[in-house]
Design a protein around this motif. Structure first.
Motif, PDB file in Angstrom:
ATOM      1  N   SER A   1       1.308  -1.215  -0.125  1.00 41.62           N
ATOM      2  CA  SER A   1       0.042   0.202  -0.305  1.00 41.62           C
ATOM      3  C   SER A   1       0.493   1.100  -0.165  1.00 41.62           C
ATOM      4  CB  SER A   1      -0.874  -0.015   1.757  1.00 41.62           C
ATOM      5  OG  SER A   1      -1.218  -1.124   0.775  1.00 41.62           O
ATOM      6  N   VAL A   2       2.022   1.328   0.800  1.00 39.53           N
ATOM      7  CA  VAL A   2       2.563   1.995   0.625  1.00 39.53           C
ATOM      8  C   VAL A   2       3.243   3.037  -1.077  1.00 39.53           C
ATOM      9  CG1 VAL A   2       4.999   3.589   1.565  1.00 39.53           C
ATOM     10  CG2 VAL A   2       3.655   2.546   3.100  1.00 39.53           C
ATOM     11  N   ALA A   3       4.016   1.814  -1.361  1.00 36.45           N
ATOM     12  CA  ALA A   3       4.139   1.736  -3.015  1.00 36.45           C
ATOM     13  C   ALA A   3       3.105   2.347  -3.636  1.00 36.45           C
ATOM     14  CB  ALA A   3       4.470   0.357  -3.121  1.00 36.45           C
ATOM     15  N   ALA A   4       2.081   2.200  -3.509  1.00 35.20           N
ATOM     16  CA  ALA A   4       0.924   2.687  -3.919  1.00 35.20           C
ATOM     17  C   ALA A   4       1.204   3.858  -4.167  1.00 35.20           C
ATOM     18  CB  ALA A   4      -0.500   1.263  -4.105  1.00 35.20           C
ATOM     19  N   MET A   5       0.993   4.312  -2.712  1.00 34.22           N
ATOM     20  CA  MET A   5       0.595   5.432  -2.476  1.00 34.22           C
ATOM     21  C   MET A   5       1.937   5.946  -3.457  1.00 34.22           C
ATOM     22  SD  MET A   5       0.223   7.392   1.580  1.00 34.22           S
ATOM     23  CE  MET A   5       2.999   6.793   1.638  1.00 34.22           C
TER      24      MET A   5
ATOM     25  N   LEU B   1      -0.939  16.171   0.466  1.00 34.25           N
ATOM     26  CA  LEU B   1      -0.735  14.827  -0.198  1.00 34.25           C
ATOM     27  C   LEU B   1       0.856  14.221  -0.167  1.00 34.25           C
ATOM     28  CD1 LEU B   1      -2.196  14.463  -3.930  1.00 34.25           C
ATOM     29  CD2 LEU B   1      -3.128  12.732  -1.616  1.00 34.25           C
ATOM     30  N   THR B   2       1.867  14.920  -0.511  1.00 37.37           N
ATOM     31  CA  THR B   2       3.275  14.991  -0.233  1.00 37.37           C
ATOM     32  C   THR B   2       3.632  14.355   1.279  1.00 37.37           C
ATOM     33  OG1 THR B   2       3.742  15.944  -2.860  1.00 37.37           O
ATOM     34  CG2 THR B   2       5.446  15.974  -0.394  1.00 37.37           C
ATOM     35  N   LEU B   3       3.189  15.665   1.948  1.00 34.01           N
ATOM     36  CA  LEU B   3       2.787  16.107   3.319  1.00 34.01           C
ATOM     37  C   LEU B   3       3.168  15.048   4.259  1.00 34.01           C
ATOM     38  CD1 LEU B   3       3.897  17.874   6.378  1.00 34.01           C
ATOM     39  CD2 LEU B   3       1.642  18.210   6.047  1.00 34.01           C
ATOM     40  N   THR B   4       1.418  14.440   3.775  1.00 31.59           N
ATOM     41  CA  THR B   4       0.956  13.155   4.861  1.00 31.59           C
ATOM     42  C   THR B   4       1.548  12.118   4.051  1.00 31.59           C
ATOM     43  OG1 THR B   4      -0.847  13.472   3.450  1.00 31.59           O
ATOM     44  CG2 THR B   4      -1.308  14.353   5.350  1.00 31.59           C
ATOM     45  N   ALA B   5       1.350  11.554   2.977  1.00 29.92           N
ATOM     46  CA  ALA B   5       2.981  10.706   2.199  1.00 29.92           C
ATOM     47  C   ALA B   5       3.762  10.501   2.498  1.00 29.92           C
ATOM     48  CB  ALA B   5       2.289  10.303   0.660  1.00 29.92           C
ATOM     49  N   GLY B   6       4.987  11.485   2.765  1.00 34.22           N
ATOM     50  CA  GLY B   6       6.344  10.953   3.415  1.00 34.22           C
ATOM     51  C   GLY B   6       5.639  10.908   5.086  1.00 34.22           C
TER      52      GLY B   6
ATOM     53  N   LEU C   1       3.740   9.783   6.386  1.00 34.63           N
ATOM     54  CA  LEU C   1       2.944   8.073   6.775  1.00 34.63           C
ATOM     55  C   LEU C   1       4.384   7.219   6.267  1.00 34.63           C
ATOM     56  CD1 LEU C   1      -0.433   8.443   5.210  1.00 34.63           C
ATOM     57  CD2 LEU C   1       0.733   8.312   7.451  1.00 34.63           C
ATOM     58  N   SER C   2       4.822   7.126   5.183  1.00 35.13           N
ATOM     59  CA  SER C   2       6.607   6.217   4.937  1.00 35.13           C
ATOM     60  C   SER C   2       7.112   6.856   5.964  1.00 35.13           C
ATOM     61  CB  SER C   2       7.094   7.443   3.764  1.00 35.13           C
ATOM     62  OG  SER C   2       5.721   7.190   2.377  1.00 35.13           O
ATOM     63  N   ARG C   3       7.491   8.067   6.490  1.00 31.02           N
ATOM     64  CA  ARG C   3       8.830   7.678   7.489  1.00 31.02           C
ATOM     65  C   ARG C   3       8.531   6.926   8.894  1.00 31.02           C
ATOM     66  NH1 ARG C   3       9.086  13.260   5.296  1.00 31.02           N
ATOM     67  NH2 ARG C   3       7.618  13.666   7.178  1.00 31.02           N
ATOM     68  N   ILE C   4       6.965   6.911   8.602  1.00 37.67           N
ATOM     69  CA  ILE C   4       6.929   5.875  10.084  1.00 37.67           C
ATOM     70  C   ILE C   4       6.903   4.202   9.363  1.00 37.67           C
ATOM     71  CG2 ILE C   4       4.602   4.881  11.510  1.00 37.67           C
ATOM     72  CD1 ILE C   4       4.044   8.069  11.170  1.00 37.67           C
ATOM     73  N   HIS C   5       6.506   4.121   8.480  1.00 38.96           N
ATOM     74  CA  HIS C   5       6.514   2.784   7.710  1.00 38.96           C
ATOM     75  C   HIS C   5       8.304   2.392   7.759  1.00 38.96           C
ATOM     76  CE1 HIS C   5       6.638  -0.108   4.205  1.00 38.96           C
ATOM     77  NE2 HIS C   5       6.037  -0.819   5.445  1.00 38.96           N
ATOM     78  N   THR C   6       9.514   3.147   7.511  1.00 42.25           N
ATOM     79  CA  THR C   6      10.211   3.144   7.340  1.00 42.25           C
ATOM     80  C   THR C   6      10.953   2.293   9.297  1.00 42.25           C
ATOM     81  OG1 THR C   6      10.847   4.144   5.613  1.00 42.25           O
ATOM     82  CG2 THR C   6      13.015   4.193   7.284  1.00 42.25           C
ATOM     83  N   ALA C   7      10.286   3.223  10.265  1.00 44.08           N
ATOM     84  CA  ALA C   7      11.150   3.449  11.322  1.00 44.08           C
ATOM     85  C   ALA C   7      10.263   1.897  11.750  1.00 44.08           C
ATOM     86  CB  ALA C   7      10.343   4.177  11.963  1.00 44.08           C
ATOM     87  N   ILE C   8       8.898   1.288  11.745  1.00 50.25           N
ATOM     88  CA  ILE C   8       8.565   0.024  12.066  1.00 50.25           C
ATOM     89  C   ILE C   8       9.092  -0.980  11.445  1.00 50.25           C
ATOM     90  CG2 ILE C   8       6.719  -1.305  11.755  1.00 50.25           C
ATOM     91  CD1 ILE C   8       4.765   1.411  11.148  1.00 50.25           C
ATOM     92  N   GLY C   9       9.778  -0.638   9.786  1.00 48.90           N
ATOM     93  CA  GLY C   9      10.537  -1.758   9.422  1.00 48.90           C
ATOM     94  C   GLY C   9      12.114  -1.865  10.587  1.00 48.90           C
ATOM     95  N   ASN C  10      12.342  -0.465  10.410  1.00 45.87           N
ATOM     96  CA  ASN C  10      13.887  -0.255  11.586  1.00 45.87           C
ATOM     97  C   ASN C  10      13.133  -1.502  12.480  1.00 45.87           C
ATOM     98  OD1 ASN C  10      15.101   0.769   9.182  1.00 45.87           O
ATOM     99  ND2 ASN C  10      14.994   2.950  10.349  1.00 45.87           N
TER     100      ASN C  10
ATOM    101  N   GLU D   1      12.473  16.780  11.155  1.00 44.64           N
ATOM    102  CA  GLU D   1      12.891  17.790  10.361  1.00 44.64           C
ATOM    103  C   GLU D   1      12.191  18.431   9.363  1.00 44.64           C
ATOM    104  OE1 GLU D   1      13.972  21.785  11.042  1.00 44.64           O
ATOM    105  OE2 GLU D   1      14.142  20.645  12.635  1.00 44.64           O
ATOM    106  N   ALA D   2      12.198  17.236   8.575  1.00 43.13           N
ATOM    107  CA  ALA D   2      11.525  17.322   6.630  1.00 43.13           C
ATOM    108  C   ALA D   2      10.687  17.514   7.236  1.00 43.13           C
ATOM    109  CB  ALA D   2      12.292  16.303   6.095  1.00 43.13           C
ATOM    110  N   SER D   3       9.450  16.578   7.990  1.00 39.93           N
ATOM    111  CA  SER D   3       7.989  17.188   7.913  1.00 39.93           C
ATOM    112  C   SER D   3       8.125  18.542   8.426  1.00 39.93           C
ATOM    113  CB  SER D   3       7.601  15.434   9.104  1.00 39.93           C
ATOM    114  OG  SER D   3       7.655  14.995   8.448  1.00 39.93           O
ATOM    115  N   ARG D   4       8.452  19.146   9.819  1.00 35.38           N
ATOM    116  CA  ARG D   4       8.353  20.586  10.400  1.00 35.38           C
ATOM    117  C   ARG D   4       8.414  21.384   8.993  1.00 35.38           C
ATOM    118  NH1 ARG D   4      12.644  19.456  15.542  1.00 35.38           N
ATOM    119  NH2 ARG D   4      10.571  18.629  16.729  1.00 35.38           N
ATOM    120  N   ARG D   5       9.461  21.132   8.342  1.00 33.13           N
ATOM    121  CA  ARG D   5       9.342  22.201   7.070  1.00 33.13           C
ATOM    122  C   ARG D   5       8.472  22.074   5.821  1.00 33.13           C
ATOM    123  NH1 ARG D   5      15.144  20.552   7.520  1.00 33.13           N
ATOM    124  NH2 ARG D   5      15.037  19.986   5.790  1.00 33.13           N
ATOM    125  N   ALA D   6       8.009  21.052   6.408  1.00 35.30           N
ATOM    126  CA  ALA D   6       7.505  20.506   5.047  1.00 35.30           C
ATOM    127  C   ALA D   6       6.209  21.178   4.320  1.00 35.30           C
ATOM    128  CB  ALA D   6       7.041  19.474   5.004  1.00 35.30           C
TER     129      ALA D   6
END
Length: 219
Positions: free
Chosen positions: A43-47, A178-183, A185-194, A209-214
């Motif tokens: 789903s993340v890849a589809a997003m 869309l870019t803000l929320t997708a970014g 969510l993608s970072r959370i998904h990466t953290a879950i995988g890590n 910090e990227a989200s703060r400036r987005a």
């Protein structure tokens, strides 16, 4: 727009409450957890793919560009629903790591996108939400200001999703929320995988910090 509406009908694309992003598949056994996590990764890849299609659209083909934006809204809300249900601690921790303005921007953007998702295929056409800009690429188009939805008979209408749409999305470029929320969510998904692989279990500070400036939040 018929092809867009059909995507939101039962039996075509799985809804998040059933199995998209792992909803309804995680029962606690390792096999079911792996299946759910694989579905979330898909789903993340589809997003991400849907967002790329908006960026690649010249805007000359209006129905195609509207379809790309609608698909991106769909997948962002699917991934958000899956993570909040199955990884609430990771989601809450990522929100808490943002400064208040960035957190409000994410929360309002998600609520606004949920509002769009909730209206599509029922009382609104995808094109109702999108304002094309002649000669501009689809990424430069904006979300329209729309009237509040009519309450369904026998129900009390929750005005907050519409309010967040009007505050955070209306009049702004399609790709901003869309870019803000997708970014996010993608970072959370990466953290879950890590964390599953035994590496860092928190969202990296650079990503925070990227989200703060987005995106600036409206007062």
């Amino acid at each position: 727009m018929a092809d867009i509406r059909e995507r939101d009908q039962p039996g075509t694309v799985p809804r998040p409450r059933r199995d998209s992003g792992g909803r309804g598949t995680r029962t606690g056994s390792p096999g079911s957890q792996d299946a759910g996590e694989d579905a979330l990764a898909w789903s993340v890849a589809a997003m991400s793919g849907a967002l790329r299609r908006i960026g690649d659209s010249s805007g000359a083909d209006v129905p195609q560009a509207v379809a790309a934006a609608t698909e991106a809204v769909w997948w962002v809300t699917v991934v958000d629903a899956a993570i909040t249900r199955h990884y609430p601690a990771a989601y809450g921790g990522a929100l808490a790591a943002l400064d208040p303005a960035a957190r409000r921007a994410v929360e309002r953007s998600v609520a606004g996108l949920r509002f769009i998702r909730g209206q599509l295929g029922y009382s609104a056409d995808p094109g109702d939400f999108i304002q094309p800009a002649p000669g501009a690429p689809a990424a430069a188009w904006t979300w329209r200001s729309v009237p509040p939805p009519s309450p369904q008979r026998g129900t009390v209408r929750d005005t907050s999703p519409y309010r967040e749409y009007r505050t955070q999305l209306a009049g702004r470029p399609l790709t901003e929320a869309l870019t803000l929320t997708a970014g996010f969510l993608s970072r959370i998904h990466t953290a879950i995988g890590n964390r599953r692989r035994g590496t860092a279990g928190q969202v990296p500070s650079a990503h925070i910090e990227a989200s703060r400036r987005a995106m600036p939040v409206r007062p």
